[in-house]
Design a protein around this motif. Sequence first.
Motif, PDB file in Angstrom:
ATOM      1  N   GLY A  11       0.817  -1.220   0.000  1.00  9.45           N
ATOM      2  CA  GLY A  11       0.000   0.000   0.000  1.00  9.45           C
ATOM      3  C   GLY A  11       0.845   1.262   0.000  1.00  9.45           C
ATOM      4  N   CYS A  12       1.891   1.262   0.795  1.00 11.00           N
ATOM      5  CA  CYS A  12       2.760   2.437   0.883  1.00 11.00           C
ATOM      6  C   CYS A  12       3.512   2.669  -0.421  1.00 11.00           C
ATOM      7  N   THR A  13       3.885   1.585  -1.091  1.00 13.01           N
ATOM      8  CA  THR A  13       4.548   1.697  -2.390  1.00 13.01           C
ATOM      9  C   THR A  13       3.593   2.303  -3.411  1.00 13.01           C
ATOM     10  N   LYS A  14       2.357   1.817  -3.437  1.00 13.83           N
ATOM     11  CA  LYS A  14       1.350   2.346  -4.368  1.00 13.83           C
ATOM     12  C   LYS A  14       1.139   3.837  -4.130  1.00 13.83           C
ATOM     13  N   GLN A  15       1.002   4.222  -2.868  1.00 17.40           N
ATOM     14  CA  GLN A  15       0.768   5.630  -2.539  1.00 17.40           C
ATOM     15  C   GLN A  15       1.969   6.498  -2.943  1.00 17.40           C
ATOM     16  N   ALA A  16       3.181   6.062  -2.627  1.00 12.82           N
ATOM     17  CA  ALA A  16       4.380   6.832  -2.966  1.00 12.82           C
ATOM     18  C   ALA A  16       4.542   6.949  -4.487  1.00 12.82           C
ATOM     19  N   CYS A  17       4.234   5.868  -5.210  1.00 15.85           N
ATOM     20  CA  CYS A  17       4.304   5.906  -6.675  1.00 15.85           C
ATOM     21  C   CYS A  17       3.253   6.860  -7.240  1.00 15.85           C
ATOM     22  N   ASP A  18       2.052   6.858  -6.652  1.00 18.38           N
ATOM     23  CA  ASP A  18       0.998   7.785  -7.097  1.00 18.38           C
ATOM     24  C   ASP A  18       1.432   9.238  -6.888  1.00 18.38           C
ATOM     25  N   PHE A  19       2.037   9.533  -5.739  1.00 20.21           N
ATOM     26  CA  PHE A  19       2.524  10.903  -5.503  1.00 20.21           C
ATOM     27  C   PHE A  19       3.625  11.248  -6.504  1.00 20.21           C
ATOM     28  N   THR A  20       4.543  10.308  -6.750  1.00 18.14           N
ATOM     29  CA  THR A  20       5.622  10.547  -7.710  1.00 18.14           C
ATOM     30  C   THR A  20       5.059  10.800  -9.112  1.00 18.14           C
ATOM     31  N   ASP A  21       4.087   9.987  -9.520  1.00 20.38           N
ATOM     32  CA  ASP A  21       3.486  10.135 -10.847  1.00 20.38           C
ATOM     33  C   ASP A  21       2.787  11.480 -11.025  1.00 20.38           C
ATOM     34  N   ASN A  22       2.329  12.078  -9.926  1.00 19.50           N
ATOM     35  CA  ASN A  22       1.591  13.343  -9.985  1.00 19.50           C
ATOM     36  C   ASN A  22       2.379  14.521  -9.418  1.00 19.50           C
ATOM     37  N   LEU A  23       3.671  14.297  -9.161  1.00 25.17           N
ATOM     38  CA  LEU A  23       4.490  15.326  -8.522  1.00 25.17           C
ATOM     39  C   LEU A  23       4.579  16.602  -9.356  1.00 25.17           C
ATOM     40  N   GLU A  24       4.751  16.474 -10.654  1.00 26.29           N
ATOM     41  CA  GLU A  24       4.861  17.648 -11.523  1.00 26.29           C
ATOM     42  C   GLU A  24       3.556  18.454 -11.509  1.00 26.29           C
ATOM     43  N   LEU A  25       2.432  17.769 -11.584  1.00 28.24           N
ATOM     44  CA  LEU A  25       1.127  18.427 -11.529  1.00 28.24           C
ATOM     45  C   LEU A  25       0.953  19.170 -10.204  1.00 28.24           C
ATOM     46  N   LEU A  26       1.304  18.506  -9.111  1.00 26.26           N
ATOM     47  CA  LEU A  26       1.181  19.126  -7.787  1.00 26.26           C
ATOM     48  C   LEU A  26       2.141  20.313  -7.645  1.00 26.26           C
ATOM     49  N   ALA A  27       3.373  20.161  -8.131  1.00 29.56           N
ATOM     50  CA  ALA A  27       4.359  21.244  -8.061  1.00 29.56           C
ATOM     51  C   ALA A  27       3.905  22.451  -8.878  1.00 29.56           C
ATOM     52  N   THR A  28       3.334  22.212 -10.042  1.00 27.87           N
ATOM     53  CA  THR A  28       2.831  23.293 -10.888  1.00 27.87           C
ATOM     54  C   THR A  28       1.724  24.061 -10.174  1.00 27.87           C
ATOM     55  N   ALA A  29       0.950  23.348  -9.344  1.00 25.34           N
ATOM     56  CA  ALA A  29      -0.120  23.985  -8.566  1.00 25.34           C
ATOM     57  C   ALA A  29       0.429  24.608  -7.271  1.00 25.34           C
ATOM     58  N   GLY A  30       1.757  24.537  -7.081  1.00 25.59           N
ATOM     59  CA  GLY A  30       2.392  25.184  -5.930  1.00 25.59           C
ATOM     60  C   GLY A  30       2.566  24.319  -4.705  1.00 25.59           C
ATOM     61  N   TYR A  31       2.436  22.998  -4.844  1.00 25.16           N
ATOM     62  CA  TYR A  31       2.545  22.101  -3.690  1.00 25.16           C
ATOM     63  C   TYR A  31       3.864  21.337  -3.676  1.00 25.16           C
ATOM     64  N   ASP A  32       4.493  21.306  -2.497  1.00 25.93           N
ATOM     65  CA  ASP A  32       5.598  20.391  -2.231  1.00 25.93           C
ATOM     66  C   ASP A  32       4.976  19.168  -1.560  1.00 25.93           C
ATOM     67  N   VAL A  33       5.606  18.014  -1.707  1.00 27.61           N
ATOM     68  CA  VAL A  33       5.096  16.792  -1.088  1.00 27.61           C
ATOM     69  C   VAL A  33       6.194  16.173  -0.235  1.00 27.61           C
ATOM     70  N   ILE A  34       5.848  15.861   1.012  1.00 27.58           N
ATOM     71  CA  ILE A  34       6.774  15.209   1.928  1.00 27.58           C
ATOM     72  C   ILE A  34       6.083  13.989   2.515  1.00 27.58           C
TER      73      ILE A  34
END
Length: 155
Positions: free
Chosen positions: A46-69
């Motif tokens: 589950g944690c791998t799936k979640q981390a991969c989902d965040f990685t796959d959407n990192l550029e989209l989130l960063a463009t919207a002004g979000y950092d992810v930790i």
Amino acid sequence: MSERLQPGDAAPDFSLPDADGNTVSLADRKGRKVIVYFYPAASTPGCTKQACDFTDNLELLATAGYDVIGVSPDKPEKLARFRDKENLKVTLVGDPSKETMEAYGAFGEKKLYGKTVTGVIRSTVIVGEDGAVRQAMYNVKATGHVAKLIKDLKI
């Protein structure tokens, strides 16, 4: 049981080691929106799936002004193996003492397979540019959570 955060609360600051042993702190992100997510353990399904989902959407989130930790109780060495094996781009930090998790309400009693246990509560906290909690979600699902988050944040 640790207190759950509410919108408007000041997000507890933290300084934790990342996968390379460098210190990552919330204070360093002042002026940015930050998605802080808490997960039980690196390299579990589950944690791998979640981390991969965040990685796959990192550029989209960063463009919207979000950092992810991502925060787990793992040590930096385990985080580095997890990052490298899964090719993760999200910032992963370790909280072996669980102090940050407790401060965020992400550690305590939870139900696991019908039993009450003490552990990491899969949670996500959105922190605004001013350091205040915008949204706090607890007991989130690993699968589909990032897509729901993007929808909720209207990104």
